[in-house]
Design an enzyme around this catalytic site. Structure first.
Site, PDB file in Angstrom:
ATOM      1  N   ASP A  43      -5.117  13.581 -18.794  1.00  0.00           N
ATOM      2  CA  ASP A  43      -5.923  14.173 -19.434  1.00  0.00           C
ATOM      3  C   ASP A  43      -6.884  12.782 -20.060  1.00  0.00           C
ATOM      4  OD1 ASP A  43      -7.640  15.876 -21.527  1.00  0.00           O
ATOM      5  OD2 ASP A  43      -6.192  14.997 -23.452  1.00  0.00           O
ATOM      6  N   TYR A  48     -12.615   9.203 -27.286  1.00  0.00           N
ATOM      7  CA  TYR A  48     -11.729   8.176 -26.247  1.00  0.00           C
ATOM      8  C   TYR A  48     -12.203   6.956 -26.097  1.00  0.00           C
ATOM      9  CZ  TYR A  48      -9.199  12.429 -27.113  1.00  0.00           C
ATOM     10  OH  TYR A  48      -8.194  14.368 -27.502  1.00  0.00           O
ATOM     11  N   LYS A  77     -13.969  15.212 -22.398  1.00  0.00           N
ATOM     12  CA  LYS A  77     -14.662  16.249 -23.294  1.00  0.00           C
ATOM     13  C   LYS A  77     -15.946  16.453 -23.665  1.00  0.00           C
ATOM     14  CE  LYS A  77      -9.260  16.981 -25.808  1.00  0.00           C
ATOM     15  NZ  LYS A  77      -8.834  16.684 -27.015  1.00  0.00           N
ATOM     16  N   HIS A 109     -14.458  19.216 -27.460  1.00  0.00           N
ATOM     17  CA  HIS A 109     -14.033  19.022 -28.668  1.00  0.00           C
ATOM     18  C   HIS A 109     -13.331  19.351 -30.040  1.00  0.00           C
ATOM     19  CE1 HIS A 109     -11.863  14.977 -29.111  1.00  0.00           C
ATOM     20  NE2 HIS A 109     -11.610  15.396 -29.152  1.00  0.00           N
ATOM     21  N   GLN A 162      -8.025  23.934 -26.000  1.00  0.00           N
ATOM     22  CA  GLN A 162      -6.675  22.974 -26.412  1.00  0.00           C
ATOM     23  C   GLN A 162      -6.300  23.196 -28.012  1.00  0.00           C
ATOM     24  OE1 GLN A 162      -6.941  18.261 -26.282  1.00  0.00           O
ATOM     25  NE2 GLN A 162      -7.485  19.154 -23.636  1.00  0.00           N
ATOM     26  N   LEU A 191       4.576  17.064 -29.763  1.00  0.00           N
ATOM     27  CA  LEU A 191       5.367  15.784 -30.386  1.00  0.00           C
ATOM     28  C   LEU A 191       5.727  16.148 -31.295  1.00  0.00           C
ATOM     29  CD1 LEU A 191       5.581  13.460 -27.627  1.00  0.00           C
ATOM     30  CD2 LEU A 191       7.369  15.619 -26.871  1.00  0.00           C
ATOM     31  N   SER A 232       2.261   9.031 -24.817  1.00  0.00           N
ATOM     32  CA  SER A 232       2.686   7.736 -24.553  1.00  0.00           C
ATOM     33  C   SER A 232       2.256   6.651 -23.899  1.00  0.00           C
ATOM     34  CB  SER A 232       4.129   7.866 -24.067  1.00  0.00           C
ATOM     35  OG  SER A 232       4.853   7.266 -24.360  1.00  0.00           O
TER      36      SER A 232
END
Length: 274
Positions: A43, A48, A77, A109, A162, A191, A232
């Site tokens: 992704d 970003y 997005k 988004h 999402q 997470l 991560s």
């Protein structure tokens, strides 16, 4: 439940397939994303500012392993909803930045901007899908009301929503609506940004199943039918996050995790915006 593996995929409502486990890249920069995606692969987003890094890593991986473009699933997005023409330009920019020829899944988004801007964004996204620039299209952080605005207007239904989903934010209204409409759910914060790894229930289950807290949360997401997108930039954690197919949570443990809902937003939450 159906036995899942790292190679498992779900079929979306448009006929295309999507991996059951993804990989998130927010908030990595280009260099960090390039390294992490080489370790994982999936992704990205214009917001970003790491599409170049992700695209480069994917192209290197494909070329270095004798693979095809279709062997890697790439998501991006639309950053903001500010008119159809601007959305079309943003899509072309994302295509140019990633250098992959097409985008497997492209999401709006957020619902920010109001009904008219959302509709114009969706029209531009649908047009780009018709042109072959985007394989599948969907939304992100949309509440039920936002999705209802898009449906039945002569435009494609979203294939994916999402949204922030985990035991501490279960969003039963969104989950039930999407399930009923055949819209797959991706969990962008599965997470909980590690803020609940020490929660008594999570640590208890981690001990019972001899797994890490992150693996308990990811397995929960998978068994709920969500597509988790763990993030991560550490190789050992990326690898650990894929080791969730050799155990299954008991039904009562899934129900226990469901009961932890506290409407916790791990980042932003525009699902109720106008």
């Amino acid at each position: 439940m159906t036995t899942l593996t790292l190679q498992s995929k779900y079929k979306m409502n448009d006929g295309h397939e999507i991996p059951v486990l993804g990989f998130g890249t927010y908030p990595m920069g280009n260099d960090e994303a390039h390294k992490a995606v080489r370790w994982a692969l999936e992704d990205s987003a214009d917001w970003y500012d790491n599409e170049q890094g992700c695209g480069l890593a994917i192209r290197e991986f494909i070329n270095g392993n004798g693979l095809q473009r279709s062997d890697v699933f790439y998501t991006s997005k639309l950053k903001v909803n500010n008119g159809k023409a601007n959305a079309a330009k943003a899509i072309d920019k994302s295509l140019k930045e990633c250098g992959l020829g097409y985008i497997d899944l492209y999401l709006m988004h957020s619902p920010l901007g109001g009904p008219q801007m959302r509709r114009e964004s969706w029209e531009a996204i649908a047009d780009a899908q018709k042109e072959g620039k985007l394989k599948s299209i969907g939304v992100s952080n949309f509440g039920v009301r936002h999705m209802e605005e898009l449906l039945g207007k002569g435009l494609p239904d979203p294939a994916v929503n999402q949204v922030d989903l985990h035991p501490f934010t279960t969003r039963t209204d969104i989950v039930e609506y999407c399930t009923r409409r055949g819209i797959l759910l991706e969990a962008w914060g599965p997470l909980v940004e590690a803020t609940r790894f020490n929660h008594p229930t999570i640590t208890r289950l981690a001990k019972i199943y001899d797994k890490e807290p992150a693996q308990i949360l990811l397995r929960y997401s998978l068994q709920k039918g969500f597509i988790p997108l763990p993030k991560s930039s550490h190789k050992t954690r990326i690898t650990s996050n894929t080791q969730v197919y050799d155990f299954e949570l008991q039904k009562e443990d899934v129900e226990c995790l469901n009961s932890l809902d506290e409407a916790l937003a791990t980042d932003w939450d525009p699902t109720d915006c106008p």
